[in-house]
Design a protein around this motif. Structure first.
Motif, PDB file in Angstrom:
ATOM      1  N   VAL A   7      23.444 -40.567 -10.306  1.00 35.42           N
ATOM      2  CA  VAL A   7      22.395 -39.714  -9.810  1.00 35.42           C
ATOM      3  C   VAL A   7      22.125 -38.588 -10.634  1.00 35.42           C
ATOM      4  O   VAL A   7      20.933 -38.228 -10.885  1.00 35.42           O
ATOM      5  CB  VAL A   7      22.127 -39.885  -8.151  1.00 35.42           C
ATOM      6  CG1 VAL A   7      20.952 -39.070  -7.888  1.00 35.42           C
ATOM      7  CG2 VAL A   7      21.625 -41.622  -7.896  1.00 35.42           C
ATOM      8  N   PHE A  11      19.948 -36.070 -12.315  1.00 36.30           N
ATOM      9  CA  PHE A  11      18.566 -35.253 -11.548  1.00 36.30           C
ATOM     10  C   PHE A  11      19.166 -34.121 -13.285  1.00 36.30           C
ATOM     11  O   PHE A  11      17.879 -33.496 -13.384  1.00 36.30           O
ATOM     12  CB  PHE A  11      19.094 -34.910 -10.708  1.00 36.30           C
ATOM     13  CG  PHE A  11      18.576 -35.562  -9.567  1.00 36.30           C
ATOM     14  CD1 PHE A  11      17.163 -36.422  -9.360  1.00 36.30           C
ATOM     15  CD2 PHE A  11      19.226 -35.627  -8.552  1.00 36.30           C
ATOM     16  CE1 PHE A  11      16.862 -36.934  -8.358  1.00 36.30           C
ATOM     17  CE2 PHE A  11      18.931 -36.416  -7.070  1.00 36.30           C
ATOM     18  CZ  PHE A  11      17.347 -37.292  -7.037  1.00 36.30           C
ATOM     19  N   VAL A 124       4.879 -44.996  -9.968  1.00 36.27           N
ATOM     20  CA  VAL A 124       5.578 -45.544  -8.519  1.00 36.27           C
ATOM     21  C   VAL A 124       5.160 -45.764  -7.834  1.00 36.27           C
ATOM     22  O   VAL A 124       3.983 -45.237  -7.081  1.00 36.27           O
ATOM     23  CB  VAL A 124       6.224 -43.355  -8.852  1.00 36.27           C
ATOM     24  CG1 VAL A 124       7.215 -43.516  -7.916  1.00 36.27           C
ATOM     25  CG2 VAL A 124       6.266 -43.492  -9.820  1.00 36.27           C
ATOM     26  N   GLN A 128       8.793 -46.468  -2.856  1.00 32.90           N
ATOM     27  CA  GLN A 128       9.885 -45.282  -4.006  1.00 32.90           C
ATOM     28  C   GLN A 128       9.994 -43.795  -3.689  1.00 32.90           C
ATOM     29  O   GLN A 128      10.438 -43.385  -4.111  1.00 32.90           O
ATOM     30  CB  GLN A 128       9.112 -46.217  -4.861  1.00 32.90           C
ATOM     31  CG  GLN A 128       9.634 -47.381  -5.901  1.00 32.90           C
ATOM     32  CD  GLN A 128       8.788 -47.871  -7.495  1.00 32.90           C
ATOM     33  OE1 GLN A 128       8.050 -47.320  -7.896  1.00 32.90           O
ATOM     34  NE2 GLN A 128       9.646 -48.796  -8.442  1.00 32.90           N
ATOM     35  N   SER A 131      11.208 -43.226  -0.359  1.00 33.19           N
ATOM     36  CA  SER A 131      12.438 -43.783  -0.970  1.00 33.19           C
ATOM     37  C   SER A 131      13.022 -42.153  -1.025  1.00 33.19           C
ATOM     38  O   SER A 131      13.872 -41.127  -0.778  1.00 33.19           O
ATOM     39  CB  SER A 131      13.246 -44.423  -1.604  1.00 33.19           C
ATOM     40  OG  SER A 131      13.106 -45.715  -1.014  1.00 33.19           O
ATOM     41  N   MET A 132      12.341 -41.827  -2.431  1.00 31.51           N
ATOM     42  CA  MET A 132      13.244 -40.338  -3.189  1.00 31.51           C
ATOM     43  C   MET A 132      12.482 -39.078  -2.482  1.00 31.51           C
ATOM     44  O   MET A 132      13.605 -38.330  -2.564  1.00 31.51           O
ATOM     45  CB  MET A 132      11.928 -40.214  -4.373  1.00 31.51           C
ATOM     46  CG  MET A 132      12.272 -41.044  -4.869  1.00 31.51           C
ATOM     47  SD  MET A 132      11.069 -41.078  -6.869  1.00 31.51           S
ATOM     48  CE  MET A 132      10.390 -41.726  -6.667  1.00 31.51           C
ATOM     49  N   PHE A 135      15.432 -39.268   0.672  1.00 32.52           N
ATOM     50  CA  PHE A 135      16.451 -38.648  -0.714  1.00 32.52           C
ATOM     51  C   PHE A 135      16.544 -37.518  -0.692  1.00 32.52           C
ATOM     52  O   PHE A 135      18.270 -36.632  -0.376  1.00 32.52           O
ATOM     53  CB  PHE A 135      16.942 -39.630  -1.718  1.00 32.52           C
ATOM     54  CG  PHE A 135      18.715 -39.202  -2.460  1.00 32.52           C
ATOM     55  CD1 PHE A 135      19.766 -38.979  -2.124  1.00 32.52           C
ATOM     56  CD2 PHE A 135      18.042 -37.792  -3.018  1.00 32.52           C
ATOM     57  CE1 PHE A 135      20.487 -38.730  -2.609  1.00 32.52           C
ATOM     58  CE2 PHE A 135      19.289 -37.709  -4.081  1.00 32.52           C
ATOM     59  CZ  PHE A 135      20.445 -37.969  -3.119  1.00 32.52           C
ATOM     60  N   VAL A 136      15.850 -36.943  -0.662  1.00 30.31           N
ATOM     61  CA  VAL A 136      15.784 -35.227  -1.312  1.00 30.31           C
ATOM     62  C   VAL A 136      15.672 -34.458   0.263  1.00 30.31           C
ATOM     63  O   VAL A 136      16.796 -33.561  -0.160  1.00 30.31           O
ATOM     64  CB  VAL A 136      14.173 -35.025  -2.166  1.00 30.31           C
ATOM     65  CG1 VAL A 136      14.124 -33.709  -2.092  1.00 30.31           C
ATOM     66  CG2 VAL A 136      14.634 -35.377  -3.805  1.00 30.31           C
TER      67      VAL A 136
END
Length: 157
Positions: A7, A11, A124, A128, A131-132, A135-136
């Motif tokens: 990951v 990035f 996307v 999704q 979720s992204m 996480f961010v």
């Protein structure tokens, strides 16, 4: 290689590719302006009553560095400072007409890059994206806590 490493490497690769891909067009269109100057112009346009403190916090720079940057932008005729009638102590910034031209060029480039990359984002799913974004947000909060724990005070410098 574990997923965490994948990951983080992913990035970095994404960021580096975006910078590399956009660099020539940005530099050609915004010749004579440094990225920090353009991003400062962008922030001032998008945030009412921008001042040195708000800019320093946003860019993770010292107030002294932001003061130098804003003085350069004033000298170039891109921003001007002003004070409110009820608060003569605080100095705020706004774009001049010339600054608005630079802002518009920068915004148009971002729209062009978004259009170029639209095909990816159209695939996307909402899940999704959620979720992204989750996480961010979680990672940002963790880093904020680490900054605070280490006693890094961008606001007071």
């Amino acid at each position: 290689m574990n997923k965490e490493d994948q990951v983080m490497i992913g990035f970095r690769e994404l960021y580096n590719k975006l910078v590399w891909l956009n660099k020539d067009k940005m530099e050609d269109s915004l010749k004579g302006y440094k990225p920090s100057e353009v991003h400062c112009i962008e922030y001032i346009e998008k945030n009412v009553d921008s001042n040195v403190t708000k800019l320093a916090e946003s860019f993770y720079m010292t107030r002294g560095a932001i003061s130098k940057l804003t003085k350069k932008l004033i000298k170039k005729g891109l921003i001007e400072n002003y004070q409110k009638s009820d608060n003569k102590k605080e100095i705020y910034f706004r774009l001049t007409e010339q600054g608005k031209v630079i802002y518009k060029i920068h915004e148009d480039l971002h729209k062009e890059f978004q259009e170029r990359d639209k095909a990816v984002f159209e695939q996307v799913t909402e899940g999704q994206f959620d979720s992204m974004l989750s996480f961010v947000d979680q990672y940002n909060r963790h880093l904020d806590a680490e900054i605070k724990k280490q006693g890094i005070h961008m606001k007071s410098e």
